[in-house]
Design a protein around this motif. Structure first.
Motif, PDB file in Angstrom:
ATOM      1  N   LYS A  19       0.821  -1.207   0.000  1.00  0.00           N
ATOM      2  CA  LYS A  19       0.000   0.000   0.000  1.00  0.00           C
ATOM      3  C   LYS A  19       0.856   1.258   0.000  1.00  0.00           C
ATOM      4  O   LYS A  19       0.871   2.030   0.954  1.00  0.00           O
TER       5      LYS A  19
ATOM      6  N   SER B 249       2.824  -9.510   6.082  1.00  0.00           N
ATOM      7  CA  SER B 249       2.918  -8.045   6.015  1.00  0.00           C
ATOM      8  C   SER B 249       3.344  -7.546   4.640  1.00  0.00           C
ATOM      9  O   SER B 249       3.282  -6.350   4.374  1.00  0.00           O
TER      10      SER B 249
ATOM     11  N   CYS C 136       3.532  -3.365   7.990  1.00  0.00           N
ATOM     12  CA  CYS C 136       2.372  -3.895   8.700  1.00  0.00           C
ATOM     13  C   CYS C 136       1.198  -3.926   7.727  1.00  0.00           C
ATOM     14  O   CYS C 136       0.716  -2.867   7.295  1.00  0.00           O
TER      15      CYS C 136
ATOM     16  N   ASN D 182       1.502  -1.734   4.802  1.00  0.00           N
ATOM     17  CA  ASN D 182       1.765  -0.321   5.075  1.00  0.00           C
ATOM     18  C   ASN D 182       3.144  -0.153   5.697  1.00  0.00           C
ATOM     19  O   ASN D 182       3.522  -0.920   6.593  1.00  0.00           O
TER      20      ASN D 182
ATOM     21  N   LEU E  71       5.616   1.389   8.335  1.00  0.00           N
ATOM     22  CA  LEU E  71       5.540   2.043   9.639  1.00  0.00           C
ATOM     23  C   LEU E  71       6.826   2.789   9.980  1.00  0.00           C
ATOM     24  O   LEU E  71       6.819   3.694  10.807  1.00  0.00           O
TER      25      LEU E  71
ATOM     26  N   LYS F  44      -2.156   0.302  15.031  1.00  0.00           N
ATOM     27  CA  LYS F  44      -1.613   0.227  13.673  1.00  0.00           C
ATOM     28  C   LYS F  44      -1.963   1.476  12.878  1.00  0.00           C
ATOM     29  O   LYS F  44      -1.120   2.038  12.175  1.00  0.00           O
ATOM     30  N   GLU F  45      -3.207   1.906  12.987  1.00  0.00           N
ATOM     31  CA  GLU F  45      -3.636   3.104  12.263  1.00  0.00           C
ATOM     32  C   GLU F  45      -2.852   4.323  12.714  1.00  0.00           C
ATOM     33  O   GLU F  45      -2.455   5.167  11.905  1.00  0.00           O
TER      34      GLU F  45
ATOM     35  N   VAL G 234       0.662   4.165  11.179  1.00  0.00           N
ATOM     36  CA  VAL G 234       0.643   4.491   9.756  1.00  0.00           C
ATOM     37  C   VAL G 234       0.542   6.002   9.560  1.00  0.00           C
ATOM     38  O   VAL G 234       1.258   6.593   8.737  1.00  0.00           O
ATOM     39  N   CYS G 235      -0.329   6.626  10.325  1.00  0.00           N
ATOM     40  CA  CYS G 235      -0.480   8.087  10.243  1.00  0.00           C
ATOM     41  C   CYS G 235       0.793   8.801  10.671  1.00  0.00           C
ATOM     42  O   CYS G 235       1.201   9.807  10.067  1.00  0.00           O
TER      43      CYS G 235
ATOM     44  N   PHE H 120       3.852   7.680  10.429  1.00  0.00           N
ATOM     45  CA  PHE H 120       4.853   7.542   9.371  1.00  0.00           C
ATOM     46  C   PHE H 120       4.609   8.568   8.267  1.00  0.00           C
ATOM     47  O   PHE H 120       5.545   9.228   7.797  1.00  0.00           O
ATOM     48  N   LYS H 121       3.363   8.705   7.853  1.00  0.00           N
ATOM     49  CA  LYS H 121       3.048   9.650   6.782  1.00  0.00           C
ATOM     50  C   LYS H 121       3.321  11.088   7.204  1.00  0.00           C
ATOM     51  O   LYS H 121       3.738  11.916   6.392  1.00  0.00           O
TER      52      LYS H 121
END
Length: 648
Positions: A88, A108, A283, A286, A288, A337-338, A341-342, A344-345
């Motif tokens: 992703k 993953s 993950c 995605n 991380l 996890k969410e 991911v946020c 990292f972005k």
């Protein structure tokens, strides 16, 4: 002391310990006798440094359809549900001299990403992957090493034979044979394989070298070409910590020669973790984290995730990738996890993309692989065929000349000869000829069916590396099987023919032998084609049984009045033509045999079991039909094999 202060102290202690371990454990060739000296041929500088860049890599697959039968009409899938997203939007960059380790729980996307970066993944792959600012090419394939998780090696070859044959196939034609052998021996020495160089690789039911030695042999196969880019899928899987340390230390030393090394690894020890220059944590497809391994713990601390106790950094990262924070809070894993991911972005992605775009592609491209330097194949077709033939004969001589197979044929030959001992009855002789055609239809077919399914993984591995043409492999594999395919039926006929008392002239004997050998080659081709199309041993065996039984029943011996709607099978029946030619080898039009008629003798061509075959008719047509099948089935096998051997 507050809980926050305790976590900060724990993180500080973990980082200090890790820094000390990194200083202590960083390998040098002098300190590790397994690695040899700095002047080693496999630790010299790479031919051409490669900078690997990948941006927003996305991979989608169509989910497998559920098996089974239902009376209910299946619901139509929505367009966005028709594909599963495996990767992703993964972004990163690896420079020459760096080791990138990709971590993450099972599923993953680590292996998928590694395969994509190695140029071996087709399908719905999106994003941009460049090698010195250029797309993947045949020249880059020849300059890339790829070590799979499973060590795909021939079990009966020794370590030396394995590496020498690889060197003869992969090293360029500008080197002499002796220079290639010397390069293989140098790899053996530098990877610490000297003690087991003359030991066989071994397999599931064959004792050979250890798991760590097998992994080093796999790495050695790729290091023979002095690759600038090296991919490894779980190189420490199933190995003890000491052996794993040796493997990663070897890779760390190889990176010092300007190589770009990318690997997946499941759960490295702390001393291995700090040997990685860069770490990518995944993950569920995605990213991380992407950055220096030594900065990973401080980054996650900065976004609010710190270990509650001193622990292995890789264990902590894997916990986070599974949504486990390690503190006393009962946070929902999906929420964790969410959040990661946020984070990292927000914190890493923009700076990472900026680094990719600021890199001057013109400077990178100027140091790229010289495409003119690489020809499509390292050696010409004839040399490929010769090397593959020698390797195949060495590997399969143990199975081809196995006592079980030889004993099986001898037992059937002696039993057949005893049952038909000096038979003078025409019906019995005709039955012997039909049995011979049937036996040497089934036996070679089921031997050949297993050929390509057993070679599938090896073929895919070596073809993906650009080692040889499919045609050279196919010809070497089929020619290498001929000695045993022809010796055994010859022995069978020699025993059975004379015991049964068939016609003793040389012409009759060699005619029968030639027909049986032609039948064997045709049935072998059919077996190769079935195996290549199905590529599953159980399914191929079932299909082969059905086809051969159909040919057998339509052969004209069991059923003389076959209904018209199914009589067409006899025109494609190998047994039909073989049986007819065997009759021609023994009997001629006008010959007689004792019978119960008024005159006491009858014409051979009027015998019920022979009349249907049509003695003296369409002999040339039968020979031509078998020759067409001989070529046709092998062409079908080759076409089917192209599907397996196809690479990007």
């Amino acid at each position: 002391m507050s809980a926050t202060d305790q976590r900060e102290a724990t993180l500080r202690n973990t980082m200090e310990t890790a820094t000390e371990m990194a200083d202590i454990e960083a390998p040098t060739t002098q300190a590790n006798p397994q690695l040899g000296s700095h002047t080693s041929s496999i630790f010299k500088k790479a031919n051409r440094p490669v900078t690997l860049k990948f941006e927003n890599v996305v991979y989608k697959v169509k989910p497998a359809r559920k098996q089974g039968f239902s009376l209910l009409k299946p619901k139509k899938q929505k367009s966005d549900e028709s594909e599963k997203i495996i990767l992703k939007g993964v972004t990163g960059i690896v420079f020459p001299g760096e080791v990138l380790a990709m971590l993450g729980p099972s599923g993953s996307g680590k292996t998928t990403l590694l395969t994509a970066l190695g140029g071996r993944l087709g399908g719905h792959l999106g994003g941009t992957i460049t090698y010195n600012a250029k797309p993947f090419s045949n020249a880059m394939k020849r300059n890339t090493g790829f070590v799979t998780q499973d060590d795909i090696l021939y079990p009966h070859l020794t370590v030396t034979e394995t590496l020498v044959f690889t060197a003869l196939l992969r090293l360029p034609r500008t080197l002499t044979k002796q220079e290639k052998i010397n390069q293989a021996e140098a790899v053996i020495t530098q990877l610490g394989l000297t003690k087991c160089k003359n030991s066989i690789i071994g397999g599931v039911h064959l004792r050979g070298i250890s798991g760590g030695e097998r992994k080093r042999v796999s790495i050695g196969q790729e290091m023979l070409i002095n690759p600038s880019l090296l991919f490894l899928d779980e190189p420490t899987s199933g190995l003890d910590s000491t052996t794993a340390q040796r493997i990663v230390s070897t890779l760390w030393e190889l990176s010092k020669g300007g190589r770009t090394i990318v690997m997946t690894i499941h759960q490295p020890s702390s001393r291995l973790f700090y040997l990685f220059h860069k770490v990518l944590l995944l993950c569920e497809g995605n990213p991380l984290y992407f950055g220096k391994g030594s900065d990973a713990m401080s980054y996650f601390s900065s976004v609010g995730f710190s270990p509650s106790v001193a622990m292995n950094p890789s264990d902590f990262l894997l916990d986070l990738a599974n949504g486990i924070t390690g503190d006393d809070s009962q946070a929902d894993p999906a929420t964790v996890k969410e959040s990661l991911v946020c984070a990292f972005k927000t914190n890493l992605l923009e700076s990472l993309k900026r680094e990719l775009h600021e890199l001057n592609d013109d400077d990178v491209a100027s140091s790229g692989v010289d495409h003119k330097q690489f020809k499509r194949w390292a050696i010409p077709w004839w040399e490929q065929f010769s090397v593959l033939l020698k390797r195949g004969l060495k590997q399969r001589k143990y199975e081809s000349f196995s006592g079980l197979k030889v004993g099986q044929v001898l037992a059937v030959a002696l039993l057949t000869g005893a049952l038909w001992w000096k038979s003078t009855d025409l019906q019995d002789q005709v039955g012997l000829l039909f049995f011979s055609s049937s036996f040497w239809g089934f036996f070679p077919l089921f031997q050949a069916i297993f050929t390509f399914p057993a070679e599938k993984m090896m073929l895919h591995k070596e073809r993906s590396s650009g080692m040889y043409k499919l045609s050279s492999f196919f010809m070497a594999r089929t020619v290498g099987d001929l000695p045993m395919e022809l010796v055994l039926p010859t022995v069978f006929i020699i025993i059975t023919y004379w015991m049964a008392g068939l016609k003793s002239t040389a012409l009759n004997f060699f005619s029968a032998l030639s027909v049986i050998l032609l039948c064997v080659l045709v049935c072998q081709g059919l077996g190769l084609a079935i195996g290549a199309f199905v590529m599953d041993q159980k399914s191929a065996t079932t299909l082969g049984s059905v086809i051969m039984l159909s040919f057998l029943l339509a052969g004209g011996f069991y059923v003389r009045h076959v209904p018209n709607f199914i009589s067409w099978i006899k025109y494609i029946s190998i047994g039909q033509y073989t049986y007819k030619l065997l009759l021609e080898s023994q009997y001629k039009v006008g010959e007689t045999y004792p019978c119960s008629s008024g005159s006491g003798v009858c014409l051979v061509e009027d015998h019920p079991a022979i009349k249907k075959a049509g003695l003296g008719q369409h002999v040339i047509l039968s020979v031509v039909a078998l020759l067409v099948m001989l070529v046709g089935y092998r062409l079908l096998a080759y076409v089917a094999l192209m599907r397996v051997g196809r690479t990007k």
